[in-house]
Design an enzyme around this catalytic site. Structure first.
Site, PDB file in Angstrom:
ATOM      1  N   TRP A  63       0.666  -1.187   0.068  1.00 30.81           N
ATOM      2  CA  TRP A  63       0.038   0.096  -0.109  1.00 30.81           C
ATOM      3  C   TRP A  63       0.666   1.337   0.133  1.00 30.81           C
ATOM      4  O   TRP A  63       1.749   1.275   0.721  1.00 30.81           O
ATOM      5  CB  TRP A  63      -1.069   0.001   1.312  1.00 30.81           C
ATOM      6  N   ASN A  65       0.103   5.761   0.125  1.00 30.89           N
ATOM      7  CA  ASN A  65      -0.753   6.753   0.041  1.00 30.89           C
ATOM      8  C   ASN A  65      -0.104   8.325  -0.123  1.00 30.89           C
ATOM      9  O   ASN A  65       0.585   8.307  -1.216  1.00 30.89           O
ATOM     10  CB  ASN A  65      -1.911   6.800   0.907  1.00 30.89           C
ATOM     11  N   ASP A  66      -0.032   9.107   0.571  1.00 30.45           N
ATOM     12  CA  ASP A  66       0.453  10.425   0.562  1.00 30.45           C
ATOM     13  C   ASP A  66       1.731  10.580  -0.127  1.00 30.45           C
ATOM     14  O   ASP A  66       2.833   9.895   0.520  1.00 30.45           O
ATOM     15  CB  ASP A  66       0.303  11.397   1.607  1.00 30.45           C
ATOM     16  N   GLN A  82       4.074   7.661   1.975  1.00 28.43           N
ATOM     17  CA  GLN A  82       3.449   6.961   2.898  1.00 28.43           C
ATOM     18  C   GLN A  82       3.292   5.290   2.431  1.00 28.43           C
ATOM     19  O   GLN A  82       2.848   5.186   1.373  1.00 28.43           O
ATOM     20  CB  GLN A  82       2.261   7.383   3.381  1.00 28.43           C
ATOM     21  N   TRP A 125       3.366   9.728  10.045  1.00 26.87           N
ATOM     22  CA  TRP A 125       2.604   9.978   8.889  1.00 26.87           C
ATOM     23  C   TRP A 125       3.018  11.013   8.131  1.00 26.87           C
ATOM     24  O   TRP A 125       4.466  11.587   8.487  1.00 26.87           O
ATOM     25  CB  TRP A 125       1.208  10.328   9.746  1.00 26.87           C
ATOM     26  N   SER A 126       2.177  11.736   7.331  1.00 23.62           N
ATOM     27  CA  SER A 126       2.680  12.738   6.318  1.00 23.62           C
ATOM     28  C   SER A 126       3.494  14.191   6.894  1.00 23.62           C
ATOM     29  O   SER A 126       3.273  14.344   7.744  1.00 23.62           O
ATOM     30  CB  SER A 126       1.375  13.337   5.374  1.00 23.62           C
ATOM     31  N   ASP A 192      -0.149  16.636   9.181  1.00 25.10           N
ATOM     32  CA  ASP A 192       0.432  17.103   7.745  1.00 25.10           C
ATOM     33  C   ASP A 192       1.061  18.503   7.748  1.00 25.10           C
ATOM     34  O   ASP A 192       0.495  19.551   7.206  1.00 25.10           O
ATOM     35  CB  ASP A 192      -0.942  17.049   6.757  1.00 25.10           C
ATOM     36  N   GLU A 246      -6.869  18.277   5.956  1.00 22.42           N
ATOM     37  CA  GLU A 246      -5.881  17.398   5.671  1.00 22.42           C
ATOM     38  C   GLU A 246      -4.815  18.033   4.574  1.00 22.42           C
ATOM     39  O   GLU A 246      -5.359  18.762   3.831  1.00 22.42           O
ATOM     40  CB  GLU A 246      -6.151  16.079   5.440  1.00 22.42           C
ATOM     41  N   ASP A 282     -11.319  15.702   4.176  1.00 21.18           N
ATOM     42  CA  ASP A 282     -11.892  14.392   4.598  1.00 21.18           C
ATOM     43  C   ASP A 282     -13.043  13.982   4.243  1.00 21.18           C
ATOM     44  O   ASP A 282     -13.226  12.715   3.916  1.00 21.18           O
ATOM     45  CB  ASP A 282     -11.622  14.397   6.206  1.00 21.18           C
TER      46      ASP A 282
END
Lengths: 584, 159
Positions: A63, A65-66, A82, A125-126, A192, A246, A282
């Site tokens: 997986w 993501n960002d 991510q 996280w981001s 973020d 976000e 979101d």
């Protein structure tokens, strides 16, 4: 071939085999993770992979993501992202890392940031990179602490003489910003951090996405030394009712022209700057931006008239596109936008194929002449993948109800640019005044719904007999009965894209702010399971994901089509087969 | 004494009403209330807590359905192919969707929880379709679809 050449090739093959083996081993042995509760699909994806991209960035498995911390440092582009080391859904997130010299071919490195201390033990996280005045890049990112609270941390390169900046160290001062009883920050809605910028007072500013009940906001923190941060009493910007903000992004753009502007820049003498403020919502899973000015005295973003930072704001992309982030490319003086596109398949499909998530081709981004929207265009470097197999059509009439196959191109991995021209625009249908949502219009009128002008465009990733196809097309309407104003609609229709039932086949749509008296351009980057479409030379962008069962590889076809009642001219159509890039 | 009874009654009413208030905003009020009331944690949970309870119900239902699927191999051997597909799909719910949703909601990024919960419904539907109208699992499929849509509504309150 001579014996010498053969043995050289043999030695080279052996060498690359050993290196390949070594790199794989390095990745596997590097990390120990505490959480093992997830589906541990650590096998390489199975051999049959019809949907993996040829030139869109994606990791070999699992997986993603960002996009995180994109930057250029000493001539090398960096992309962090991510990534879940353990499976094809979100979880156990770390900062994976790749570098490139051309934004198209990528070299992977071991993950740069992964849980290692209380301030990020439950997740990394981001976040973003800021290049300090001395040239050193630093990362600000969101960590999840032992109480599952969101905090902001700093990391810097361990060794600045490593051109790939593979290792990063985290300050013992972390977390630098954290929710507490005094600042009243919502501990599960604080994440973020953006690229920071310098004010006239020599203080740094950074913003972090947050919410208080239904108010989305960008919390501002300031600092003199990048380590000790103070929360500003007021957010840079907020909006009631839009929910969690976000992945905020805040950057200057030059009012005229397409070159980029460094994030801290006040502009050249005689240069007018505007500012762009962007969020990922979101609630709606889309990215939105507004154009305005930056009030440096009050540290506030002021949207221009007509802009509101909520779900009514324009989007970068009207398809599957989220968590986007820009960076200033100092090497080529441009601002570049990265965006994440997730899958439209079921999770079981993702687990089967062993991966989930891609990045779109990076886009150069600049302010339109009108000052009312941003223009995006795939970076020119991607055109180096175009092969000599060009199919060129000129001055063809696409009669009403016709289709024209474009032969001689690998239709599943192609770049297509087409220029349409319409005549007798007074014959255009009048748009229903209640039709204000382009996506709804596209969803309710599929390609068999005939307008005077449209649908005309391309059918991509199509099977020979059109059991499957994805259509990207225009319709042109008159704004009102006796008006000389027109509305140009662009649709990306996935409803017939696959015989497979359980894909998300939502149709997307956008209005394109162009004058239909002039030629109407459309570009499509086609790459196995992704179609990135650009209408009006980057005025409207739509990215979609499709998973045909028939229109795969060599069985994939490309058509230009016109199902409207008026004829349409194809002034020019160029289609290139695209070489594959080294994508991870 | 009267004051104590009054306060306790008010507390009981207001505790009941958190579940009530939440469930009113879901597509199936009755199902939502019965699921949440059947769990001892329900009466004192906040919205995140209620979401986690419902995700647990998804987990329990998926496990139950897998057991049912395993039993069907002997009773209905002609359905082997569809059962294999369903087995994979329900395992995905248990091994991917549920852990993703739990981690996401616990850490405050509910949108990934929404993804996981929605997918539970997608997988159940896909399994059902594999039988082409002759499914022995229809009632379990419907339960999963309903619980999935109720849970999704609760998770969306966290966005």
């Amino acid at each position: 071939m001579t014996r010498e050449v053969c043995s050289n090739i043999g030695l080279w093959l052996l060498f690359t085999l050993l290196i390949g083996n070594y790199v794989v081993d390095l990745e596997a042995s590097h990390h120990v993770y505490k959480r093992l509760s997830q589906s541990t699909n650590t096998e390489s994806p199975s051999v049959n992979q019809p949907y993996r991209t040829g030139f869109h960035f994606q990791p070999p498995k699992n997986w993603m993501n960002d996009p995180n911390g994109p930057m250029i440092y000493k001539g090398i582009y960096h992309l962090f992202y991510q990534w879940n080391p353990k499976g094809a859904v979100w979880g156990n997130i770390v900062w994976a890392h790749s570098t490139s010299t051309d934004l198209v071919n990528w070299e992977p490195h071991p993950p740069a940031i992964f849980p290692s201390a209380p301030f990020d033990i439950n997740g990394c996280w981001s976040g973003s990179v800021t290049i300090l005045p001395n040239g050193k890049p630093v990362i600000l990112y969101t960590g999840i602490d032992p109480k599952n609270q969101q905090v902001q941390n700093i990391a810097e390169p361990k060794n600045l003489s490593d051109p790939y900046l593979r290792e990063w160290t985290k300050s013992t001062l972390n977390p630098l910003m954290a929710p507490d009883a005094i600042n009243g920050i919502n501990a599960s809605s604080f994440r973020d951090p953006t690229t920071a910028w310098l004010g006239q007072d020599k203080k740094w500013r950074v913003i972090i996405g947050s919410k208080i009940h239904r108010r989305g906001l960008a919390i501002t923190y300031t600092s003199k030394d990048f380590l000790k941060w103070e929360k500003s009493p007021e957010p840079l910007h907020y909006d009631d009712g839009s929910g969690m903000w976000e992945c905020p992004d805040f950057f200057p753009v030059t009012r005229f022209g397409s070159k980029g502007v460094e994030t801290s820049s006040f502009g050249e003498p005689n240069e007018i700057l505007k500012h762009v403020f962007k969020i990922s919502l979101d609630d709606t899973k889309h990215d939105y931006y507004t154009i305005g000015t930056y009030d440096r005295m009050k540290d506030k973003f002021v949207p221009d008239s007509g802009f509101k930072m909520d779900a009514t704001a324009p989007r970068y992309d009207y398809g599957k596109y989220y968590a986007s982030k820009t960076f200033y490319d100092s090497a080529k003086n441009r601002r570049i936008l990265w965006g994440w596109t997730n899958e439209s398949s079921s999770v079981e499909d993702d687990v089967e194929k062993g991966w989930s998530g891609i990045q779109t081709i990076p886009r150069k981004i600049w302010l339109d002449r009108s000052g009312k929207q941003l223009i995006q265009w795939p970076v020119r470097e991607v055109e180096r993948l175009r092969t000599k197999e060009v199919k060129n059509l000129r001055n063809k009439v696409l009669k009403s109800g016709s289709r024209l196959e474009v032969y001689g191109v690998t239709a599943s991995q192609a770049d297509v640019e087409v220029l349409f021209k319409v005549r007798d625009l007074e014959k255009a249908d009048v748009i229903d005044p209640s039709w204000t949502d382009p996506q709804l219009i596209c969803s309710q009128m599929n390609v068999s719904a005939k307008s005077s002008f449209g649908p005309f465009g391309l059918m991509v990733l199509a099977s020979k007999n059109l059991e499957e196809y994805t259509s990207v097309y225009f319709r042109i309407f008159k704004a009102r009965q006796n008006s000389s104003k027109f509305v140009v609609l662009m649709c990306s229709d996935q409803s017939r894209s696959s015989l497979e039932e359980d894909n998300d086949k939502t149709t997307y749509g956008a209005f394109v702010d162009i004058n239909p008296y002039k030629p109407i351009p459309l570009r499509a980057l086609i790459d196995h399971s992704v179609v990135e479409s650009f209408g009006g030379n980057g005025r409207a962008c739509i990215t979609s994901r499709v998973y045909p069962k028939l229109a795969i590889g060599k069985s994939s076809h490309l058509f230009a089509f016109n199902y409207g009642s008026q004829n349409v001219d194809v002034l020019n159509l160029n289609a290139w087969s695209m070489n594959s890039a080294q994508i991870s | 004494m009267k004051l104590i009874v009054m306060v306790m009654t008010m507390m009981m009413i207001s505790e009941g009403s958190m579940i009530d208030q939440t469930c009113k905003q879901t597509p199936d009020f009755k199902l939502c209330v019965s699921l949440l009331n059947s769990d001892p944690r329900g009466s004192s949970a906040d919205t995140s807590g209620l979401a986690l309870i419902l995700i647990d119900k998804i987990k329990v239902l998926a496990t139950k359905t897998l057991t049912e699927i395993n039993g069907l191999y002997k009773k209905r051997p002609e359905l082997k192919q569809a059962l294999d597909q369903c087995s994979r799909r329900y395992k995905t719910i248990l091994n991917a969707d549920v852990p993703e949703a739990i981690e996401a909601i616990s850490k405050g990024v509910p949108k990934f929880g929404e993804d996981g919960v929605m997918d539970a419904g997608v997988e159940a539907s896909a399994c059902e379709e594999g039988f082409q109208g002759k499914s022995p699992l229809t009632s379990l499929t419907k339960s999963m679809q309903n619980i999935s849509s109720v849970t999704r509504a609760v998770v969306r309150m966290l966005l």
